[in-house]
Design a protein around this motif. Structure first.
Motif, PDB file in Angstrom:
ATOM      1  N   PRO A  22     -40.406  78.993  29.780  1.00 12.79           N
ATOM      2  CA  PRO A  22     -39.421  78.112  29.153  1.00 12.79           C
ATOM      3  C   PRO A  22     -38.408  78.910  28.330  1.00 12.79           C
ATOM      4  O   PRO A  22     -38.763  79.850  27.626  1.00 12.79           O
ATOM      5  N   ARG A  25     -34.935  77.337  23.182  1.00  7.58           N
ATOM      6  CA  ARG A  25     -33.992  76.241  22.955  1.00  7.58           C
ATOM      7  C   ARG A  25     -32.995  76.528  21.842  1.00  7.58           C
ATOM      8  O   ARG A  25     -31.989  75.834  21.740  1.00  7.58           O
ATOM      9  N   ARG A  45     -27.704  68.017  30.469  1.00  7.27           N
ATOM     10  CA  ARG A  45     -29.128  68.277  30.703  1.00  7.27           C
ATOM     11  C   ARG A  45     -29.704  69.191  29.626  1.00  7.27           C
ATOM     12  O   ARG A  45     -30.823  68.976  29.142  1.00  7.27           O
ATOM     13  N   LEU A  46     -28.963  70.217  29.250  1.00  6.92           N
ATOM     14  CA  LEU A  46     -29.433  71.137  28.217  1.00  6.92           C
ATOM     15  C   LEU A  46     -29.567  70.424  26.877  1.00  6.92           C
ATOM     16  O   LEU A  46     -30.528  70.645  26.135  1.00  6.92           O
ATOM     17  N   ALA A  49     -32.621  68.460  26.859  1.00  9.92           N
ATOM     18  CA  ALA A  49     -33.817  69.307  26.833  1.00  9.92           C
ATOM     19  C   ALA A  49     -34.022  69.989  25.482  1.00  9.92           C
ATOM     20  O   ALA A  49     -34.983  70.748  25.319  1.00  9.92           O
ATOM     21  N   ASP A 242     -30.482  69.342  36.596  1.00 10.00           N
ATOM     22  CA  ASP A 242     -31.915  69.411  36.381  1.00 10.00           C
ATOM     23  C   ASP A 242     -32.525  70.545  37.188  1.00 10.00           C
ATOM     24  O   ASP A 242     -33.399  71.279  36.697  1.00 10.00           O
ATOM     25  N   LEU A 245     -31.849  74.073  35.453  1.00 11.45           N
ATOM     26  CA  LEU A 245     -32.770  74.398  34.373  1.00 11.45           C
ATOM     27  C   LEU A 245     -34.158  74.702  34.926  1.00 11.45           C
ATOM     28  O   LEU A 245     -34.835  75.637  34.466  1.00 11.45           O
ATOM     29  N   TYR A 246     -34.585  73.947  35.918  1.00  7.39           N
ATOM     30  CA  TYR A 246     -35.903  74.171  36.518  1.00  7.39           C
ATOM     31  C   TYR A 246     -35.983  75.573  37.131  1.00  7.39           C
ATOM     32  O   TYR A 246     -36.980  76.288  36.946  1.00  7.39           O
ATOM     33  N   GLU A 249     -36.353  78.409  34.688  1.00  8.03           N
ATOM     34  CA  GLU A 249     -37.669  78.489  34.060  1.00  8.03           C
ATOM     35  C   GLU A 249     -38.816  78.690  35.052  1.00  8.03           C
ATOM     36  O   GLU A 249     -39.958  78.883  34.621  1.00  8.03           O
ATOM     37  N   TRP A 309     -39.765  71.135  42.622  1.00  4.61           N
ATOM     38  CA  TRP A 309     -38.616  70.305  42.252  1.00  4.61           C
ATOM     39  C   TRP A 309     -38.084  69.553  43.463  1.00  4.61           C
ATOM     40  O   TRP A 309     -37.905  70.130  44.540  1.00  4.61           O
TER      41      TRP A 309
END
Length: 335
Positions: A22, A25, A45-46, A49, A242, A245-246, A249, A309
């Protein structure tokens, strides 16, 4: 040469096994192209999150084609993470009419951002390409290893070459500097903040505007380019954000990763759906003297699915959301 994703899914360029984790943040996260279709979705999205230091610059404030300005911005901001979503984009007519612009502008944007990211030791960078990088007659659905195996679609080959150069630039940074940087190749995207201009838009926003204006004016017929037979896959920008970001990470490998829904429809079918959504009750005609483009462009998204995903927004739901956004912003879009 592009390495198939299954061969190097979690091995960094220096040969050391790398397991993405992850993202922090609180770290500075730069989204290049933050006001565009994809960039604005990534910012949303960020924010959702929990990222607290997302930065972006409008093109009026930072011209990414200006190398000195781009380097100065990176030196001042020092982002830890970057998504490179900035690009000169357009539909088939724009790409076919201005190939020099699409080639030159995009190569300069990509080169400046990637080189500045190297100079400031950016930890994670995701480069966004386009499914037009694949050969015109690639196998369907198109796997990642189809890259550089055949001739490109002539109507957007200049843009495609620029994006291919971006992929290879990311791979070169991995080989030479051991950077855990990646590339993602989205299918046709749509959603809020898309380009709805009559001259420069992609097929779906162009159809939304065309049918909406016809319905408002009482026009009895709409004429679209081509035959309506080509098949296209459409992914909502929020799903794409989405996926970005997936991947940041969960993936580290040299191959670009396809992002899409795994299903497609004909241009005629999408036109009929949009006509219904906008309330247009007239006839649709097709100008067969105009080019169709690639006959089919469906991405093989099995590797991304194996990472865990899949897209969540259906085409019907996505079109409804996009048309609602268009209606809320139509007056500004006309200016």
């Amino acid at each position: 040469m592009t390495v198939a994703p299954t061969e190097a899914a979690a091995v960094a360029s220096d040969g050391v096994e790398y397991t993405p984790a992850p993202l922090d943040r609180s770290a500075t996260f730069y989204v290049a192209g933050h006001r565009g279709l994809v960039g604005s979705a990534i910012v949303r999205r960020l924010s959702a999150a929990g990222f607290t230091s997302v930065v972006g610059r409008a093109s009026a404030d930072l011209d990414l084609k200006d190398r000195d300005a781009t380097f100065a911005f990176f030196a001042e901001t020092k982002p830890r993470y970057v998504v490179l979503a900035a690009a000169k984009v357009g539909g088939i007519m724009a790409n076919n009419t201005y190939p020099v612009d699409f080639l030159s502008d995009n190569i300069r944007i990509q080169t400046n951002v990637i080189d500045a990211a190297l100079a400031t030791d950016v930890e994670r960078l995701l480069f966004l390409g386009s499914s037009c990088i694949y050969p015109k007659f690639a196998p369907q659905p198109i796997p990642e290893d189809s890259l550089l195996t055949g001739h490109l679609e002539p109507t957007n080959d200049a843009y495609a070459i620029a994006k291919i150069a971006g992929i290879l630039h990311i791979q070169a940074a991995r080989r030479q500097y051991g950077k855990a940087w990646i590339s993602a190749m989205p299918t046709n995207l749509y959603g809020p903040n898309d380009n709805f201009s009559p001259q420069g838009s992609h097929v779906l926003p162009a159809l939304i505007r065309r049918y909406d204006e016809a319905a408002r004016s009482g026009t009895t017929s709409v004429t679209n380019w081509g035959t309506g037979s080509p098949r296209r896959e459409f992914l909502h920008a929020d799903d794409m954000a989405d996926a970005c970001l997936y991947l940041l990470e969960h993936y580290d490998g040299p191959s670009q990763v396809n992002v899409g829904t795994g299903t497609d429809v004909t241009i005629k079918e999408i036109a009929e759906t949009i006509a219904s959504v906008t309330g247009f009750g007239g006839e649709t005609e097709w100008d067969t003297t105009k080019p169709d483009g690639t006959p089919q462009k469906l991405l093989d998204v099995s590797y991304l699915a194996s990472l865990g995903w899949t897209a969540q927004i259906s085409l019907q739901e996505g079109l409804r959301r996009t048309y609602e956004w268009y209606l809320e912003n139509v007056e500004a879009l006309r200016s």
